[in-house]
Structures are given as structure tokens and as C-alpha cells.
Scaffold this active site. Structure first.
Site, PDB file in Angstrom:
ATOM      1  N   HIS A 107      12.944 -37.675 -35.247  1.00 55.10           N
ATOM      2  CA  HIS A 107      11.801 -38.430 -34.720  1.00 55.10           C
ATOM      3  C   HIS A 107      10.616 -37.509 -34.473  1.00 55.10           C
ATOM      4  O   HIS A 107      10.776 -36.341 -34.136  1.00 55.10           O
ATOM      5  CB  HIS A 107      12.184 -39.178 -33.434  1.00 55.10           C
ATOM      6  CG  HIS A 107      12.898 -38.339 -32.418  1.00 55.10           C
ATOM      7  ND1 HIS A 107      14.234 -38.053 -32.508  1.00 55.10           N
ATOM      8  CD2 HIS A 107      12.462 -37.722 -31.301  1.00 55.10           C
ATOM      9  CE1 HIS A 107      14.589 -37.291 -31.492  1.00 55.10           C
ATOM     10  NE2 HIS A 107      13.520 -37.065 -30.744  1.00 55.10           N
TER      11      HIS A 107
ATOM     12  N   HIS B  23       7.223 -37.093 -32.229  1.00 56.22           N
ATOM     13  CA  HIS B  23       6.534 -37.546 -31.015  1.00 56.22           C
ATOM     14  C   HIS B  23       5.028 -37.461 -31.244  1.00 56.22           C
ATOM     15  O   HIS B  23       4.536 -36.434 -31.737  1.00 56.22           O
ATOM     16  CB  HIS B  23       6.810 -36.604 -29.840  1.00 56.22           C
ATOM     17  CG  HIS B  23       8.222 -36.523 -29.381  1.00 56.22           C
ATOM     18  ND1 HIS B  23       8.674 -37.153 -28.261  1.00 56.22           N
ATOM     19  CD2 HIS B  23       9.294 -35.844 -29.879  1.00 56.22           C
ATOM     20  CE1 HIS B  23       9.957 -36.869 -28.067  1.00 56.22           C
ATOM     21  NE2 HIS B  23      10.355 -36.071 -29.036  1.00 56.22           N
TER      22      HIS B  23
END
Ligand code: 5GP
Length: 139
Positions: free
Chosen positions: A102, A104
């Protein structure tokens, strides 16, 4: 380490857990971080099952970054922020807590998050590290 398809983000992708979504297509999902480090903290994830950036196929990585750029522009426009940190933690020792890759997007100033470019490094040590990385790239 094998990909754990019961991780939180895999469950969000399957719709088993809720998320506040801002964008979704057939390859990528962007949603709000549940414990934001700044207002507007958003996560962008590929749908490809990969634990970290290091095992994400290059094409999926490229497309996820394209979407990340699009989301960053939208955050800037929507929230009127003038600085966004892109953070990607790969591996538990780096602080990764959810084993699905992921990115951010944290609209903030890096100095609020911690130490940044505060002290000159030992240039000889830095050169030696660069040589090791270059050798690994060539091997
Ligand atoms: P990491 O430390 O792995 O780079 O970041 C994981 C991020 O996922 C953290 O910022 C954390 O707040 C966020 N997070 C953990 N669980 C959930 C969840 O169930 N939903 C959402 N939206 N974010 C989560």
C-alpha cells in the site's frame, strides 16, 4: 513468505470489511486510512495480491503509482494542502503492519512526522553503501 489472503486489505478488496473509498477501478482501490496521521490520509492499493513493493509486478506498480498521482492531485485540490508525503513501507522491520502492498498519501509537512535531513551523513560510509547497491544492480 506467502501472501495471506485474510489480511485486512484483502478483506476490504473482497468487500468483507468496510472502507471509506475514494476511487476504485479494476486494478486499484484508494480509501481513507482508519488511523490518519494527518487530515486526508489516504491509502492506495493494487488489487494484485502482493505483500510489498518488492514483489509487486512492475506493470501493477506502474499503474498503482499513476493512480496514486491522480489521488494526490485530488487531495491537493479538495483539501487545499500544499504538501503531500508519499510513504511506502516494505517489510515488518520498516514498519509495515498490513501485509498487502500500500501507498500512503499523507497531506502534511515531513517535519511534523519526524526527523528529515537534519544531519550530514558520513560521506565515506554513504559512498560504500552506494557501491554495494550498484554491485547488486549489476549482479
Ligand atoms: P503500514 O504501517 O502497514 O504502512 O500502514 C498500514 C495502515 O493501514 C496504517 O496507517 C493503518 O492506520 C491502516 N489500517 C489498518 N487497518 C485498517 C482498516 O481496517 N481500514 C483502514 N481504512 N485502514 C487501516
Amino acid at each position: 513468505m506467502a501472501y495471506d489472503d485474510q489480511n485486512i486489505f484483502a478483506r476490504i478488496l473482497r468487500g468483507e470489511l468496510p472502507a471509506i473509498k475514494v476511487y476504485e477501478d479494476d486494478q486499484v482501490l484508494a480509501f481513507m486510512d482508519i488511523m490518519p496521521q494527518a487530515e486526508g490520509h489516504t491509502l492506495v492499493i493494487p488489487k494484485t495480491p502482493a505483500i510489498s513493493l518488492l514483489d509487486l509486478p512492475a506493470e501493477a506498480a506502474a499503474y498503482t503509482i499513476q493512480v496514486t498521482q491522480k489521488i494526490a492531485r485530488a487531495i491537493e485540490k479538495a483539501l487545499g494542502v500544499d504538501g503531500i508525503i508519499l510513504m511506502q513501507l516494505s517489510g515488518v522491520p520498516a514498519g509495515q503492519t498490513v501485509p498487502h502492498v500500500h501507498f500512503h498519501l499523507i497531506p502534511t509537512n515531513v517535519h511534523h512526522l519526524g526527523k528529515h535531513a537534519a544531519q550530514m551523513g558520513d560521506q565515506e560510509k554513504i559512498k560504500a553503501q552506494a557501491e554495494k547497491i550498484k554491485a547488486a544492480l549489476e549482479s
